[in-house]
Every structure is written in structure tokens, then in C-alpha cells.
Design a protein around this motif. Structure first.
Motif, PDB file in Angstrom:
ATOM      1  N   UNK A   6     -25.324  -3.135  -0.348  1.00 59.27           N
ATOM      2  CA  UNK A   6     -25.295  -2.088   0.749  1.00 59.27           C
ATOM      3  C   UNK A   6     -24.355  -2.538   1.792  1.00 59.27           C
ATOM      4  N   UNK A   7     -23.208  -1.894   1.733  1.00 58.46           N
ATOM      5  CA  UNK A   7     -22.362  -2.402   2.429  1.00 58.46           C
ATOM      6  C   UNK A   7     -21.271  -1.493   2.770  1.00 58.46           C
ATOM      7  N   UNK A   8     -20.743  -1.203   4.248  1.00 58.63           N
ATOM      8  CA  UNK A   8     -20.084  -0.188   4.674  1.00 58.63           C
ATOM      9  C   UNK A   8     -18.872  -0.901   5.719  1.00 58.63           C
ATOM     10  N   UNK A   9     -17.722  -0.165   5.441  1.00 56.29           N
ATOM     11  CA  UNK A   9     -16.675  -0.453   6.573  1.00 56.29           C
ATOM     12  C   UNK A   9     -16.245   0.679   7.002  1.00 56.29           C
ATOM     13  N   UNK A  10     -16.172   1.143   8.532  1.00 57.19           N
ATOM     14  CA  UNK A  10     -15.496   2.359   8.929  1.00 57.19           C
ATOM     15  C   UNK A  10     -14.637   1.814  10.182  1.00 57.19           C
ATOM     16  N   UNK A  11     -13.659   2.548  10.199  1.00 55.31           N
ATOM     17  CA  UNK A  11     -12.577   2.243  11.134  1.00 55.31           C
ATOM     18  C   UNK A  11     -12.305   3.755  11.786  1.00 55.31           C
ATOM     19  N   UNK A  12     -12.675   3.796  13.267  1.00 56.52           N
ATOM     20  CA  UNK A  12     -12.667   5.229  13.949  1.00 56.52           C
ATOM     21  C   UNK A  12     -12.616   4.987  15.456  1.00 56.52           C
ATOM     22  N   UNK A  13     -12.653   6.218  15.967  1.00 63.02           N
ATOM     23  CA  UNK A  13     -12.621   6.325  17.509  1.00 63.02           C
ATOM     24  C   UNK A  13     -14.085   6.683  17.953  1.00 63.02           C
ATOM     25  N   UNK A  14     -14.383   6.005  19.130  1.00 59.45           N
ATOM     26  CA  UNK A  14     -15.741   6.313  19.722  1.00 59.45           C
ATOM     27  C   UNK A  14     -15.602   7.752  20.391  1.00 59.45           C
ATOM     28  N   UNK A  15     -16.588   8.478  20.186  1.00 56.99           N
ATOM     29  CA  UNK A  15     -16.880   9.894  20.528  1.00 56.99           C
ATOM     30  C   UNK A  15     -17.530   9.956  21.805  1.00 56.99           C
ATOM     31  N   UNK A  16     -18.100   8.971  22.311  1.00 55.39           N
ATOM     32  CA  UNK A  16     -18.836   8.945  23.484  1.00 55.39           C
ATOM     33  C   UNK A  16     -18.783   7.479  24.078  1.00 55.39           C
ATOM     34  N   UNK A  75     -11.856   4.824  22.253  1.00 60.25           N
ATOM     35  CA  UNK A  75     -11.463   3.267  21.794  1.00 60.25           C
ATOM     36  C   UNK A  75     -11.742   3.162  20.462  1.00 60.25           C
ATOM     37  N   UNK A  76     -10.759   2.723  19.547  1.00 62.86           N
ATOM     38  CA  UNK A  76     -10.798   2.747  18.263  1.00 62.86           C
ATOM     39  C   UNK A  76     -11.583   1.218  17.794  1.00 62.86           C
ATOM     40  N   UNK A  77     -12.246   1.253  16.797  1.00 60.34           N
ATOM     41  CA  UNK A  77     -13.067   0.151  16.557  1.00 60.34           C
ATOM     42  C   UNK A  77     -13.207  -0.082  14.901  1.00 60.34           C
ATOM     43  N   UNK A  78     -13.346  -1.184  14.460  1.00 64.33           N
ATOM     44  CA  UNK A  78     -13.797  -1.296  13.220  1.00 64.33           C
ATOM     45  C   UNK A  78     -15.171  -1.927  12.990  1.00 64.33           C
ATOM     46  N   UNK A  79     -16.049  -1.268  12.192  1.00 71.65           N
ATOM     47  CA  UNK A  79     -17.257  -1.601  12.069  1.00 71.65           C
ATOM     48  C   UNK A  79     -17.725  -2.287  10.461  1.00 71.65           C
ATOM     49  N   UNK A  80     -18.176  -3.185  10.558  1.00 67.59           N
ATOM     50  CA  UNK A  80     -18.911  -3.431   9.088  1.00 67.59           C
ATOM     51  C   UNK A  80     -20.361  -3.798   9.211  1.00 67.59           C
ATOM     52  N   UNK A  81     -21.040  -3.279   8.251  1.00 66.89           N
ATOM     53  CA  UNK A  81     -22.367  -3.309   8.324  1.00 66.89           C
ATOM     54  C   UNK A  81     -22.954  -2.727   7.207  1.00 66.89           C
ATOM     55  N   UNK A  82     -24.163  -2.347   7.320  1.00 66.99           N
ATOM     56  CA  UNK A  82     -25.018  -1.705   6.154  1.00 66.99           C
ATOM     57  C   UNK A  82     -25.732  -0.475   6.388  1.00 66.99           C
ATOM     58  N   UNK A  83     -25.744   0.510   5.677  1.00 64.29           N
ATOM     59  CA  UNK A  83     -26.516   1.760   5.692  1.00 64.29           C
ATOM     60  C   UNK A  83     -27.993   1.363   6.030  1.00 64.29           C
ATOM     61  N   UNK A  84     -28.557   2.102   6.927  1.00 59.72           N
ATOM     62  CA  UNK A  84     -30.013   2.032   7.191  1.00 59.72           C
ATOM     63  C   UNK A  84     -30.365   3.537   6.994  1.00 59.72           C
ATOM     64  N   UNK A  85     -31.542   3.884   6.524  1.00 63.52           N
ATOM     65  CA  UNK A  85     -32.261   5.175   6.406  1.00 63.52           C
ATOM     66  C   UNK A  85     -33.402   5.034   7.152  1.00 63.52           C
ATOM     67  N   UNK A  86     -33.746   5.861   7.942  1.00 63.79           N
ATOM     68  CA  UNK A  86     -34.919   6.004   8.845  1.00 63.79           C
ATOM     69  C   UNK A  86     -35.760   7.292   8.397  1.00 63.79           C
TER      70      UNK A  86
END
Length: 157
Positions: A6-16, A75-86
Motif C-alpha cells: 500500500x504505497x502511493x506517491x503524488x506530485x501536485x498543487x495545493x487547492x486550498x 504551492x507544489x508538493x510531493x507526497x509519499x504515503x499510503x491509501x487509507x479507507x474510512x
């Protein structure tokens, strides 16, 4: 049986702007909303267009406080982490569910707001690894990353 990944990496811009809250036990939690663009082919025109995907990211501990302090909308950020279902139930009895990203690491990309040292150098403003398994936060984590940086002319290919 094979193990799960369970691993994810996204690079994008903050919308708020980030939203900082705390759990009942006092742990800081920062909520980020990130837009990540995909290139998709428009069926009608045959042209390639950008389609935004939106992700909610939860950052915990000292890194949450750092994100709330230094990040702003756009601001642009890179995030690595894991998916979490709630899953939860609303006050009126409706069942809801959501998938978010629990961040292990958030890296600030691009110049900081207001310029200053390192502005315009691109990726390298990084936050500390999140609560689990990371090095403790210190002010040096706010300095531009210079360790792995190479000029394009120095890359051997």
C-alpha cells in the motif's frame, strides 16, 4: 500468500490552504487537498487535454505543524504515503466512506512564498518524515536539499 503493498506517491498543487487540527490525544493533523493533472485524450476532438484528479492528504505530528506553517494554496508538493479507507455514519444515519492519503513524507517543491534564499531553485524544500519511522524534525529540514542535486551538465546520460 504474498504480502500486501500500500504505497502511493503524488506530485501536485495545493487547492486550498492547509487546515491544522488536533486529535483528542493532542496529535497534530494537517489536511491538504492536492490537484494532480493527467493527460487524457478527448473522445470528441481527439486532442490531448489535462484532467485534474483531487486527493485529500492527512499529515500527522510535527510534520503537520510544519506543513500548516509553510504551505499555502497553489504551492507544489510531493507526497509519499499510503491509501487509507474510512467508513462512518452521519448524524442522520447515512453511511459514508472516503479514501485519503496518510502521508509518510511531504516534500515542498518550488520557491517559498516571498522569495528568500533558495527561491526559484525548484525541488528541495522538504518537511521531516512523518511520525512513524522518520528522523526528528529540525530547522535544517527547511533548508534546500543539496545532497543529491546535480546540474544537468553533470548527469552522465
Amino acid at each position: 500468500m504474498a504480502g500486501s503493498i500500500n504505497s502511493v506517491i503524488v506530485i501536485g498543487n495545493l487547492t486550498r490552504d492547509p487546515e491544522l487540527k488536533a486529535t483528542p490525544s493532542g496529535t497534530s493533523v494537517c489536511s491538504l487537498r492536492i490537484a494532480v493533472n493527467d493527460q487524457v485524450k478527448d473522445q470528441a476532438s481527439g486532442e490531448w487535454v489535462e484532467k485534474a484528479n483531487y486527493f485529500t492528504v492527512d499529515v500527522f505530528g510535527r510534520q503537520a505543524e510544519t506543513c500548516a506553517q509553510y504551505l499555502t494554496r497553489g504551492r507544489q508538493v510531493a507526497v509519499s504515503g499510503r491509501l487509507r479507507w474510512r467508513q462512518w455514519e452521519t448524524q442522520d444515519g447515512q453511511k459514508r466512506e472516503a479514501v485519503s492519503i496518510a502521508a509518510d513524507r511531504v516534500q515542498f517543491i518550488g520557491p517559498r512564498e516571498g522569495g528568500g534564499q533558495g527561491a526559484g531553485q525548484g525541488g528541495g524544500w522538504s518537511g521531516a518524515p512523518a511520525a512513524s519511522g522518520g528522523a526528528p524534525f529540525n530547522d535544517k529540514n527547511l533548508e534546500p536539499d543539496k545532497g543529491d542535486y546535480q546540474e544537468d551538465d553533470d548527469i552522465p546520460f
